[in-house]
Design a protein around this motif. Sequence first.
Motif, PDB file in Angstrom:
ATOM      1  N   ILE A   1      -3.647 -56.876 -81.654  1.00 45.40           N
ATOM      2  CA  ILE A   1      -4.877 -56.346 -81.189  1.00 45.40           C
ATOM      3  C   ILE A   1      -4.770 -54.906 -81.017  1.00 45.40           C
ATOM      4  O   ILE A   1      -4.000 -54.373 -80.925  1.00 45.40           O
ATOM      5  N   HIS A   2      -5.995 -54.277 -81.690  1.00 43.86           N
ATOM      6  CA  HIS A   2      -6.176 -52.787 -81.845  1.00 43.86           C
ATOM      7  C   HIS A   2      -5.141 -52.369 -82.982  1.00 43.86           C
ATOM      8  O   HIS A   2      -5.078 -53.076 -83.901  1.00 43.86           O
ATOM      9  N   LYS A   3      -4.084 -51.587 -82.587  1.00 41.20           N
ATOM     10  CA  LYS A   3      -3.094 -51.085 -83.431  1.00 41.20           C
ATOM     11  C   LYS A   3      -1.660 -51.606 -83.094  1.00 41.20           C
ATOM     12  O   LYS A   3      -0.742 -51.192 -83.583  1.00 41.20           O
ATOM     13  N   ASP A   4      -1.808 -52.349 -82.136  1.00 40.69           N
ATOM     14  CA  ASP A   4      -0.347 -53.064 -81.500  1.00 40.69           C
ATOM     15  C   ASP A   4      -0.086 -54.555 -81.961  1.00 40.69           C
ATOM     16  O   ASP A   4      -1.383 -55.451 -82.239  1.00 40.69           O
ATOM     17  N   THR A   5       0.781 -54.874 -82.282  1.00 41.73           N
ATOM     18  CA  THR A   5       1.260 -56.221 -82.741  1.00 41.73           C
ATOM     19  C   THR A   5       2.530 -56.424 -81.715  1.00 41.73           C
ATOM     20  O   THR A   5       3.386 -55.719 -81.526  1.00 41.73           O
ATOM     21  N   TYR A   6       2.325 -57.666 -81.144  1.00 33.99           N
ATOM     22  CA  TYR A   6       3.141 -58.154 -79.965  1.00 33.99           C
ATOM     23  C   TYR A   6       3.920 -59.609 -80.377  1.00 33.99           C
ATOM     24  O   TYR A   6       3.238 -60.416 -80.913  1.00 33.99           O
ATOM     25  N   LEU A   7       5.164 -59.760 -80.068  1.00 35.22           N
ATOM     26  CA  LEU A   7       5.667 -60.826 -79.967  1.00 35.22           C
ATOM     27  C   LEU A   7       6.344 -61.016 -78.644  1.00 35.22           C
ATOM     28  O   LEU A   7       7.224 -60.548 -77.980  1.00 35.22           O
ATOM     29  N   ILE A   8       5.799 -62.329 -78.223  1.00 30.61           N
ATOM     30  CA  ILE A   8       5.978 -62.473 -76.829  1.00 30.61           C
ATOM     31  C   ILE A   8       6.703 -63.814 -76.349  1.00 30.61           C
ATOM     32  O   ILE A   8       6.609 -64.775 -77.384  1.00 30.61           O
ATOM     33  N   ASN A   9       7.448 -63.987 -75.464  1.00 24.76           N
ATOM     34  CA  ASN A   9       7.702 -65.353 -75.010  1.00 24.76           C
ATOM     35  C   ASN A   9       6.879 -66.009 -74.266  1.00 24.76           C
ATOM     36  O   ASN A   9       5.653 -65.597 -73.987  1.00 24.76           O
TER      37      ASN A   9
ATOM     38  N   GLY B   1       5.143 -64.668 -71.250  1.00 29.42           N
ATOM     39  CA  GLY B   1       4.285 -63.495 -71.596  1.00 29.42           C
ATOM     40  C   GLY B   1       5.355 -62.260 -71.713  1.00 29.42           C
ATOM     41  O   GLY B   1       4.428 -60.963 -71.759  1.00 29.42           O
ATOM     42  N   GLN B   2       6.505 -62.188 -71.676  1.00 26.50           N
ATOM     43  CA  GLN B   2       7.109 -61.206 -71.780  1.00 26.50           C
ATOM     44  C   GLN B   2       7.528 -60.544 -73.275  1.00 26.50           C
ATOM     45  O   GLN B   2       7.661 -61.255 -74.042  1.00 26.50           O
ATOM     46  N   VAL B   3       7.349 -59.072 -73.330  1.00 22.05           N
ATOM     47  CA  VAL B   3       7.395 -58.655 -74.548  1.00 22.05           C
ATOM     48  C   VAL B   3       8.874 -58.750 -75.343  1.00 22.05           C
ATOM     49  O   VAL B   3       9.946 -58.159 -74.777  1.00 22.05           O
ATOM     50  N   ILE B   4       8.819 -59.459 -76.498  1.00 21.61           N
ATOM     51  CA  ILE B   4      10.350 -59.510 -77.016  1.00 21.61           C
ATOM     52  C   ILE B   4      10.269 -58.537 -78.082  1.00 21.61           C
ATOM     53  O   ILE B   4      11.328 -57.680 -78.229  1.00 21.61           O
ATOM     54  N   ASN B   5       9.310 -58.104 -78.795  1.00 26.58           N
ATOM     55  CA  ASN B   5       9.324 -56.892 -79.978  1.00 26.58           C
ATOM     56  C   ASN B   5       7.612 -56.434 -79.720  1.00 26.58           C
ATOM     57  O   ASN B   5       6.712 -57.160 -79.425  1.00 26.58           O
ATOM     58  N   HIS B   6       7.600 -55.231 -80.130  1.00 30.07           N
ATOM     59  CA  HIS B   6       6.155 -54.500 -80.200  1.00 30.07           C
ATOM     60  C   HIS B   6       6.158 -53.537 -81.214  1.00 30.07           C
ATOM     61  O   HIS B   6       7.193 -52.653 -81.378  1.00 30.07           O
TER      62      HIS B   6
END
Length: 487
Positions: A68-76, A79-84
């Motif tokens: 989303i936007h300039k961000d890429t998220y990997l979540i469990n 909903g906790q962020v594993i990597n960003h």
Amino acid sequence: MSKFIGSILISVFFLFIMGCSNEGPTNTNTPEPDPITAIDTIKIPNNNTLGTIKYSSEVYAGYTLFTIHKDTYLINNCGQVINHWISDYDRGGAYYLLEDGSLLRAGKYDNPNITYGGLGGIIEKFDWNGDKTWQYIYSTSLYSQHHGLYPMENGNILLLAATRKTYEEAIAAGRDPQYITEGELYNEQVIEIEPQGNNGGNIVWEWNAWDHLIQDLDSTKENFGSISLNPQLININFLGISTGEKDWLHFNSLQFNESLDQIILSSQKLNEIYIIDHSTSKEEAATNNGGRMGKGGDILYRWGNPIAYNQGSEMNQLLFGQHNAQWIDKGLKDQDKIILFNNGTGRNPNHSSIDIIIPPVDSFGNYIYDEESSFGPIQPEWSYKAPNKGDFFSKILSSVQRLPNGNTLICEGTKGKIFEINSNNEIVWEYINPETNSGQILHQGEEPISNIFMALKYSENFPGFSNKNIAPGDPIELNFNIGNCSQ
């Protein structure tokens, strides 16, 4: 036996106390929760509006990727962020994790000469730590990458691109002048890039829709012919849902099948999917082979809207602005079948569905075409729709993925929602994107106001996670509350 009964009584008492402790009025018309709802209530606060809002024991254990936007998220699943990963560019289409833990991502590269929803132009690769290791710009005044990219097993990358064709070129290809309302047309192109160094690549293969057109308007043109007798070609004067604008095809996804050496494409404007051959040379891919079953650049298979090649009628239209057509991976439920997100614009009422089809093939693997009934099948083999159809609807964007446990991950793009259904079509996990299209992070409790292009879920055993720090961080949303959720 008495111990077992005693355990049940203790559990019931615990649930009773938990239920009585909830603040707010009680709705006496609310049905008793089923077992899945009870599990979800314990794990996730029921007043959450962002992040993970539903989580049951049937969810697939993995990590979900979205941009989303300039961000890429990997979540469990909590909903906790594993990597960003953070890019300098807004999203420009598809994105994937690679088996070395890298992120491959399309970004929106400024190009005032090409107006195209879903415009990209730059492809970037970031390592697990967020450092950019490679980029490739495919954007000039004459062309630009958009929407789709796909990493191949040989390390090459397939891209979708729009290329500009002048008014004169459009007329020479048999376009009706009244259908050139913006002075030019866009061709759709597939290119294969062999990455080079950290800032470039070689084009080793390409395919252009412009080489595979037909028209029945002007007999003086080389591509004049019967539309219905040449379903291997695209009718340049069929508008679909366009109104003569230059973006008349609007391809929005591509996927590669390694074992078949074929590519599947999705045309949102014509409400069709296409399969083309990839085993050709660049020169062969540009030729009109004059036959439906031969190799070469012509369409091998198409489905969704037979009126596009003068077969059938509106009653036979089955695709409505679809996205993310793909073959289901081998080893998964319904392997080798085609699954897609059927957006549903134009249905009555507007509603989306997830559809699975089995293209008919002969004993040699050639796609079967029946001149009396067009390309089959006449209906999807399986579909998912919401019980109240209108509750599941995304006019644009969106994706779908079959998971190893038989569940299906669905991205309802315009709502910023990702959810997972089990084999009984029950929602077992649901996540609402907490970041807006402009990059603002919302507080828990606020209403979502963003969208997502696609979502992908990766197994906990995905090779890219080997020897990586996958300890969960905080959720994305501000003032978060995930209760006692843990993965």
